[in-house]
Motif scaffolding. Structure first.
Motif, short mmCIF file in Angstrom:
data_model
loop_
_atom_site.label_atom_id
_atom_site.label_comp_id
_atom_site.label_asym_id
_atom_site.label_seq_id
_atom_site.Cartn_x
_atom_site.Cartn_y
_atom_site.Cartn_z
N ALA A 12 1.16 -0.98 -0.04
CA ALA A 12 0.22 0.11 -0.27
C ALA A 12 1.13 1.34 0.09
CB ALA A 12 -0.88 0.09 1.20
N ALA A 13 2.03 0.88 0.57
CA ALA A 13 3.34 2.77 0.93
C ALA A 13 3.11 3.37 -0.70
CB ALA A 13 4.35 1.56 0.82
N PRO A 14 2.88 2.68 -2.21
CA PRO A 14 3.15 3.45 -3.13
C PRO A 14 1.74 4.38 -3.16
CG PRO A 14 4.36 1.02 -3.89
CD PRO A 14 3.52 1.13 -2.40
N ALA A 15 0.33 3.45 -3.18
CA ALA A 15 -0.37 3.86 -3.47
C ALA A 15 -0.66 5.40 -2.09
CB ALA A 15 -1.66 3.51 -2.69
N ALA A 16 0.06 5.22 -1.29
CA ALA A 16 0.00 6.52 -0.16
C ALA A 16 0.69 7.33 -0.27
CB ALA A 16 0.18 5.68 1.09
N ARG A 17 1.98 7.26 -1.26
CA ARG A 17 2.81 8.17 -1.97
C ARG A 17 2.07 8.97 -2.75
NH1 ARG A 17 6.87 4.73 -0.49
NH2 ARG A 17 7.21 4.19 -2.61
N LEU A 18 1.33 8.11 -3.58
CA LEU A 18 1.37 9.23 -5.25
C LEU A 18 0.21 10.21 -4.68
CD1 LEU A 18 0.36 8.70 -7.76
CD2 LEU A 18 -2.07 7.92 -7.85
N PRO A 19 -0.46 10.72 -3.68
CA PRO A 19 -1.02 12.07 -3.21
C PRO A 19 0.35 13.16 -3.41
CG PRO A 19 -2.14 10.16 -2.05
CD PRO A 19 -0.78 9.77 -2.54
N LEU A 20 1.23 13.18 -2.11
CA LEU A 20 1.74 13.58 -2.53
C LEU A 20 2.66 13.71 -3.72
CD1 LEU A 20 3.14 15.51 -0.65
CD2 LEU A 20 5.19 13.23 0.41
N ALA A 54 -6.79 15.35 -9.24
CA ALA A 54 -6.01 14.01 -9.09
C ALA A 54 -5.62 13.59 -7.63
CB ALA A 54 -5.00 13.69 -9.82
N VAL A 55 -5.28 14.99 -6.66
CA VAL A 55 -4.80 15.32 -5.51
C VAL A 55 -5.86 14.40 -4.86
CG1 VAL A 55 -3.48 16.09 -3.42
CG2 VAL A 55 -2.85 16.26 -5.57
N SER A 56 -6.89 15.53 -4.83
CA SER A 56 -8.30 15.64 -4.30
C SER A 56 -8.68 13.93 -3.77
CB SER A 56 -9.21 16.43 -4.14
OG SER A 56 -8.53 17.63 -3.99
N VAL A 57 -8.16 13.01 -5.61
CA VAL A 57 -9.69 12.01 -5.34
C VAL A 57 -8.75 10.91 -4.56
CG1 VAL A 57 -10.06 10.46 -7.03
CG2 VAL A 57 -11.21 12.92 -7.37
N THR A 58 -7.44 11.16 -4.89
CA THR A 58 -6.75 10.57 -4.37
C THR A 58 -6.53 10.02 -3.23
OG1 THR A 58 -5.07 11.12 -4.98
CG2 THR A 58 -4.94 10.25 -6.90
N SER A 59 -5.39 11.47 -2.41
CA SER A 59 -5.68 11.33 -1.29
C SER A 59 -6.91 10.80 -0.29
CB SER A 59 -5.20 13.13 -1.06
OG SER A 59 -5.71 14.28 -1.06
N ALA A 60 -7.91 11.12 -0.65
CA ALA A 60 -9.53 10.92 0.05
C ALA A 60 -9.26 9.77 0.26
CB ALA A 60 -10.34 11.17 -0.28
N LEU A 73 -15.23 12.64 -6.04
CA LEU A 73 -15.71 13.11 -7.16
C LEU A 73 -16.47 13.04 -7.65
CD1 LEU A 73 -14.06 13.09 -9.77
CD2 LEU A 73 -13.68 10.87 -10.42
N GLY A 74 -17.43 12.31 -7.44
CA GLY A 74 -19.36 12.44 -8.42
C GLY A 74 -19.83 13.14 -7.19
N LEU A 75 -19.35 13.76 -5.83
CA LEU A 75 -20.81 14.73 -5.35
C LEU A 75 -19.95 15.81 -5.30
CD1 LEU A 75 -22.40 15.92 -3.03
CD2 LEU A 75 -20.42 15.39 -1.87
N VAL A 76 -18.68 16.08 -5.96
CA VAL A 76 -18.26 17.76 -5.94
C VAL A 76 -18.23 18.35 -7.86
CG1 VAL A 76 -16.37 19.15 -6.27
CG2 VAL A 76 -16.41 17.16 -4.55
#
Length: 270
Positions: A12-20, A54-60, A73-76
Protein backbone atom coordinates in the motif's frame (compact mmCIF):
# COMPACT_ATOMS: atom_id res chain seq x y z
CA UNK A 1 -0.03 -12.82 10.69
CA UNK A 2 2.49 -10.04 11.29
CA UNK A 3 4.32 -10.90 8.05
CA UNK A 4 1.05 -10.68 6.11
CA UNK A 5 0.29 -7.28 7.66
CA UNK A 6 3.78 -6.03 6.88
CA UNK A 7 3.47 -7.20 3.28
CA UNK A 8 0.12 -5.45 2.93
CA UNK A 9 1.59 -2.22 4.27
CA UNK A 10 4.51 -2.42 1.83
CA UNK A 11 2.10 -3.00 -1.05
CA UNK A 12 0.00 0.00 0.00
CA UNK A 13 2.97 2.35 0.43
CA UNK A 14 3.29 3.43 -3.24
CA UNK A 15 -0.43 4.31 -3.37
CA UNK A 16 -0.10 6.29 -0.15
CA UNK A 17 2.74 8.33 -1.68
CA UNK A 18 0.87 9.08 -4.92
CA UNK A 19 -1.12 12.10 -3.61
CA UNK A 20 2.07 13.79 -2.40
CA UNK A 21 3.83 13.15 -5.72
CA UNK A 22 0.87 14.70 -7.54
CA UNK A 23 0.84 17.66 -5.12
CA UNK A 24 4.51 18.39 -5.83
CA UNK A 25 3.66 18.31 -9.55
CA UNK A 26 0.88 20.87 -8.90
CA UNK A 27 3.38 23.17 -7.18
CA UNK A 28 5.81 22.90 -10.11
CA UNK A 29 3.04 23.62 -12.61
CA UNK A 30 1.84 26.59 -10.53
CA UNK A 31 5.37 28.00 -10.50
CA UNK A 32 5.41 27.72 -14.30
CA UNK A 33 2.09 29.58 -14.72
CA UNK A 34 3.33 33.19 -14.35
CA UNK A 35 6.39 32.36 -16.47
CA UNK A 36 4.29 31.44 -19.53
CA UNK A 37 1.74 33.23 -21.69
CA UNK A 38 -0.78 32.60 -24.46
CA UNK A 39 -1.48 28.97 -25.32
CA UNK A 40 1.31 27.80 -23.05
CA UNK A 41 -0.37 29.41 -20.04
CA UNK A 42 -3.70 27.81 -20.96
CA UNK A 43 -1.99 24.41 -21.08
CA UNK A 44 -0.45 25.04 -17.66
CA UNK A 45 -3.90 25.96 -16.27
CA UNK A 46 -5.32 22.65 -17.48
CA UNK A 47 -2.34 20.81 -16.02
CA UNK A 48 -2.77 22.45 -12.62
CA UNK A 49 -6.47 21.65 -12.44
CA UNK A 50 -6.11 18.06 -13.65
CA UNK A 51 -3.29 17.35 -11.21
CA UNK A 52 -5.05 19.18 -8.37
CA UNK A 53 -8.27 17.24 -8.85
CA UNK A 54 -6.25 14.02 -8.91
CA UNK A 55 -4.68 15.01 -5.58
CA UNK A 56 -8.14 15.40 -4.07
CA UNK A 57 -9.46 12.04 -5.27
CA UNK A 58 -6.35 10.04 -4.45
CA UNK A 59 -5.78 11.62 -1.04
CA UNK A 60 -9.43 11.06 -0.08
CA UNK A 61 -9.13 7.44 -1.23
CA UNK A 62 -5.87 6.83 0.61
CA UNK A 63 -7.12 8.49 3.80
CA UNK A 64 -10.62 7.04 3.94
CA UNK A 65 -10.85 4.29 1.34
CA UNK A 66 -11.54 4.09 -2.41
CA UNK A 67 -15.28 4.41 -1.92
CA UNK A 68 -14.76 7.83 -0.34
CA UNK A 69 -12.45 8.91 -3.16
CA UNK A 70 -14.99 8.03 -5.86
CA UNK A 71 -17.85 9.54 -3.85
CA UNK A 72 -15.97 12.82 -3.43
CA UNK A 73 -15.34 12.90 -7.19
CA UNK A 74 -19.01 12.30 -8.07
CA UNK A 75 -20.47 14.61 -5.44
CA UNK A 76 -18.24 17.62 -6.14
CA UNK A 77 -18.56 17.31 -9.92
CA UNK A 78 -22.36 17.07 -9.76
CA UNK A 79 -22.69 19.97 -7.30
CA UNK A 80 -20.39 22.12 -9.41
CA UNK A 81 -22.36 21.50 -12.61
CA UNK A 82 -25.65 22.33 -10.86
CA UNK A 83 -24.44 25.59 -9.33
CA UNK A 84 -22.45 26.73 -12.36
CA UNK A 85 -25.16 25.90 -14.92
CA UNK A 86 -27.74 27.81 -12.88
CA UNK A 87 -25.23 30.63 -12.45
CA UNK A 88 -24.56 30.94 -16.18
CA UNK A 89 -28.26 30.77 -17.05
CA UNK A 90 -29.65 33.08 -14.35
CA UNK A 91 -26.79 34.93 -12.65
CA UNK A 92 -27.71 33.35 -9.30
CA UNK A 93 -25.96 33.09 -6.88
CA UNK A 94 -22.74 34.70 -8.16
CA UNK A 95 -23.97 37.54 -10.35
CA UNK A 96 -24.14 37.58 -14.17
CA UNK A 97 -21.07 36.16 -15.90
CA UNK A 98 -20.13 34.31 -19.08
CA UNK A 99 -17.43 31.78 -19.93
CA UNK A 100 -15.19 32.34 -22.95
CA UNK A 101 -14.46 29.68 -25.57
CA UNK A 102 -10.91 29.25 -24.26
CA UNK A 103 -11.90 26.52 -21.79
CA UNK A 104 -13.24 24.24 -24.51
CA UNK A 105 -16.20 21.80 -24.41
CA UNK A 106 -19.08 22.43 -22.02
CA UNK A 107 -21.87 20.56 -20.25
CA UNK A 108 -25.04 22.61 -19.68
CA UNK A 109 -22.94 25.68 -20.49
CA UNK A 110 -20.24 24.75 -17.96
CA UNK A 111 -16.70 24.00 -19.26
CA UNK A 112 -15.47 20.56 -18.26
CA UNK A 113 -12.52 22.15 -16.50
CA UNK A 114 -14.73 23.96 -13.97
CA UNK A 115 -16.03 20.94 -11.98
CA UNK A 116 -12.44 19.68 -11.82
CA UNK A 117 -11.37 23.05 -10.41
CA UNK A 118 -14.07 22.74 -7.75
CA UNK A 119 -12.72 19.27 -6.94
CA UNK A 120 -9.18 20.62 -6.65
CA UNK A 121 -10.41 23.22 -4.14
CA UNK A 122 -13.10 21.36 -2.22
CA UNK A 123 -11.21 18.48 -0.62
CA UNK A 124 -8.25 20.55 0.67
CA UNK A 125 -10.73 23.10 2.07
CA UNK A 126 -12.54 20.35 3.97
CA UNK A 127 -9.27 18.84 5.23
CA UNK A 128 -8.03 22.20 6.52
CA UNK A 129 -11.40 22.88 8.17
CA UNK A 130 -11.19 19.56 9.99
CA UNK A 131 -7.83 20.61 11.41
CA UNK A 132 -9.03 24.09 12.34
CA UNK A 133 -12.06 22.72 14.20
CA UNK A 134 -10.51 19.70 15.86
CA UNK A 135 -10.71 21.32 19.33
CA UNK A 136 -14.35 22.36 18.97
CA UNK A 137 -16.78 20.62 21.34
CA UNK A 138 -17.87 17.32 19.71
CA UNK A 139 -21.54 18.28 19.50
CA UNK A 140 -20.67 21.43 17.57
CA UNK A 141 -17.79 20.08 15.53
CA UNK A 142 -19.69 19.14 12.37
CA UNK A 143 -21.46 22.49 11.84
CA UNK A 144 -18.23 24.32 12.69
CA UNK A 145 -16.32 22.19 10.19
CA UNK A 146 -18.86 22.88 7.45
CA UNK A 147 -18.84 26.65 8.04
CA UNK A 148 -15.05 26.86 8.18
CA UNK A 149 -14.66 24.66 5.08
CA UNK A 150 -17.10 26.89 3.17
CA UNK A 151 -15.17 29.99 4.26
CA UNK A 152 -11.84 28.49 3.15
CA UNK A 153 -13.41 27.42 -0.16
CA UNK A 154 -14.69 30.96 -0.81
CA UNK A 155 -11.45 32.60 0.35
CA UNK A 156 -9.47 30.48 -2.10
CA UNK A 157 -11.62 31.88 -4.91
CA UNK A 158 -10.84 35.45 -3.77
CA UNK A 159 -7.26 34.80 -4.89
CA UNK A 160 -8.03 32.60 -7.90
CA UNK A 161 -10.87 34.43 -9.62
CA UNK A 162 -9.01 37.66 -10.54
CA UNK A 163 -6.23 35.56 -12.04
CA UNK A 164 -8.60 33.61 -14.27
CA UNK A 165 -10.54 36.71 -15.29
CA UNK A 166 -7.20 38.21 -16.30
CA UNK A 167 -6.51 35.06 -18.35
CA UNK A 168 -9.78 35.61 -20.23
CA UNK A 169 -11.55 32.45 -19.05
CA UNK A 170 -14.71 34.32 -18.03
CA UNK A 171 -16.01 37.87 -17.65
CA UNK A 172 -18.41 39.54 -15.25
CA UNK A 173 -21.25 41.66 -16.61
CA UNK A 174 -21.21 43.90 -13.52
CA UNK A 175 -17.87 43.53 -11.72
CA UNK A 176 -18.57 46.38 -9.29
CA UNK A 177 -18.77 46.71 -6.36
CA UNK A 178 -15.93 44.37 -5.48
CA UNK A 179 -13.51 43.87 -2.64
CA UNK A 180 -11.12 46.82 -2.21
CA UNK A 181 -8.25 46.35 -4.63
CA UNK A 182 -10.14 43.89 -6.84
CA UNK A 183 -12.10 45.64 -9.59
CA UNK A 184 -12.77 42.70 -11.93
CA UNK A 185 -14.83 40.44 -9.63
CA UNK A 186 -18.05 41.51 -7.84
CA UNK A 187 -18.89 40.98 -4.20
CA UNK A 188 -21.86 38.88 -5.32
CA UNK A 189 -19.36 36.25 -6.43
CA UNK A 190 -18.01 35.95 -2.89
CA UNK A 191 -21.54 35.62 -1.52
CA UNK A 192 -22.29 32.95 -4.12
CA UNK A 193 -19.20 30.98 -3.25
CA UNK A 194 -20.07 31.08 0.43
CA UNK A 195 -23.55 29.73 -0.33
CA UNK A 196 -22.23 27.07 -2.70
CA UNK A 197 -19.56 26.19 -0.16
CA UNK A 198 -22.08 25.68 2.64
CA UNK A 199 -24.14 23.34 0.48
CA UNK A 200 -21.13 21.46 -0.88
CA UNK A 201 -19.34 21.06 2.45
CA UNK A 202 -22.52 19.86 4.17
CA UNK A 203 -22.88 17.16 1.53
CA UNK A 204 -19.17 16.37 1.55
CA UNK A 205 -19.11 15.95 5.30
CA UNK A 206 -22.03 13.52 5.11
CA UNK A 207 -20.40 11.56 2.29
CA UNK A 208 -17.15 11.13 4.21
CA UNK A 209 -19.01 10.04 7.33
CA UNK A 210 -20.99 7.41 5.40
CA UNK A 211 -18.27 6.03 3.12
CA UNK A 212 -15.05 6.16 5.14
CA UNK A 213 -13.54 2.84 6.16
CA UNK A 214 -13.75 2.09 9.90
CA UNK A 215 -10.75 2.87 12.05
CA UNK A 216 -10.23 6.50 11.09
CA UNK A 217 -7.81 8.06 8.64
CA UNK A 218 -4.97 5.91 7.35
CA UNK A 219 -2.55 8.66 6.30
CA UNK A 220 -1.72 12.32 6.79
CA UNK A 221 -3.06 15.37 5.02
CA UNK A 222 0.21 16.66 3.55
CA UNK A 223 -0.81 16.49 -0.12
CA UNK A 224 -4.09 18.45 -0.05
CA UNK A 225 -2.67 20.98 2.41
CA UNK A 226 0.39 21.49 0.20
CA UNK A 227 -1.89 22.20 -2.77
CA UNK A 228 -4.05 24.61 -0.78
CA UNK A 229 -1.09 26.39 0.79
CA UNK A 230 0.87 26.85 -2.40
CA UNK A 231 -2.11 27.78 -4.58
CA UNK A 232 -3.18 30.50 -2.14
CA UNK A 233 0.03 31.86 -0.62
CA UNK A 234 2.15 31.02 -3.66
CA UNK A 235 -0.61 32.42 -5.84
CA UNK A 236 -0.61 35.65 -3.84
CA UNK A 237 3.15 35.92 -4.37
CA UNK A 238 2.72 35.36 -8.12
CA UNK A 239 -0.03 37.98 -8.24
CA UNK A 240 2.21 40.54 -6.57
CA UNK A 241 5.46 39.80 -8.39
CA UNK A 242 4.45 38.62 -11.86
CA UNK A 243 0.77 39.07 -12.71
CA UNK A 244 0.21 42.70 -11.69
CA UNK A 245 -2.66 41.78 -9.36
CA UNK A 246 -1.65 43.47 -6.08
CA UNK A 247 -5.20 43.60 -4.70
CA UNK A 248 -5.80 39.84 -4.80
CA UNK A 249 -2.24 39.30 -3.56
CA UNK A 250 -2.96 41.41 -0.48
CA UNK A 251 -6.26 39.66 0.14
CA UNK A 252 -4.62 36.25 -0.17
CA UNK A 253 -1.99 37.16 2.41
CA UNK A 254 -4.55 38.73 4.76
CA UNK A 255 -6.94 35.76 4.60
CA UNK A 256 -4.09 33.37 5.37
CA UNK A 257 -3.22 35.10 8.65
CA UNK A 258 -6.13 33.84 10.82
CA UNK A 259 -5.65 30.31 9.49
CA UNK A 260 -1.95 30.29 10.33
CA UNK A 261 -2.58 31.81 13.76
CA UNK A 262 -5.25 29.23 14.58
CA UNK A 263 -3.01 26.35 13.52
CA UNK A 264 -0.11 27.77 15.55
CA UNK A 265 -2.28 28.14 18.67
CA UNK A 266 -3.60 24.60 18.31
CA UNK A 267 -0.08 23.23 17.87
CA UNK A 268 1.04 24.88 21.15
CA UNK A 269 -1.81 23.42 23.18
CA UNK A 270 -1.21 20.08 24.92
Amino acid sequence: MSSVTAAARRAAAPAARLPLVLAVAVVLAAIAYPLTDGGGRDAVSWTIVLLGSAVSVTSAAVAHGPRTGLSVLGLVAATAVVFESVGVATGFPYGPYAYSDVLGPTLLGVPFLVPLAWLMMAWPSWVLARLLTRRVRPGRQRPARVVVAAAVFAAWDVVLDPQLVQAGYWTWARPQPGLPGIDTVPLTNLAGWLLAGLVLMTLLDLVVARTALPGGRRTGDAAPLLVLGWMTLGGALAHAAFLDLPGSAAWGAALAVPVLVTLAVQARRP
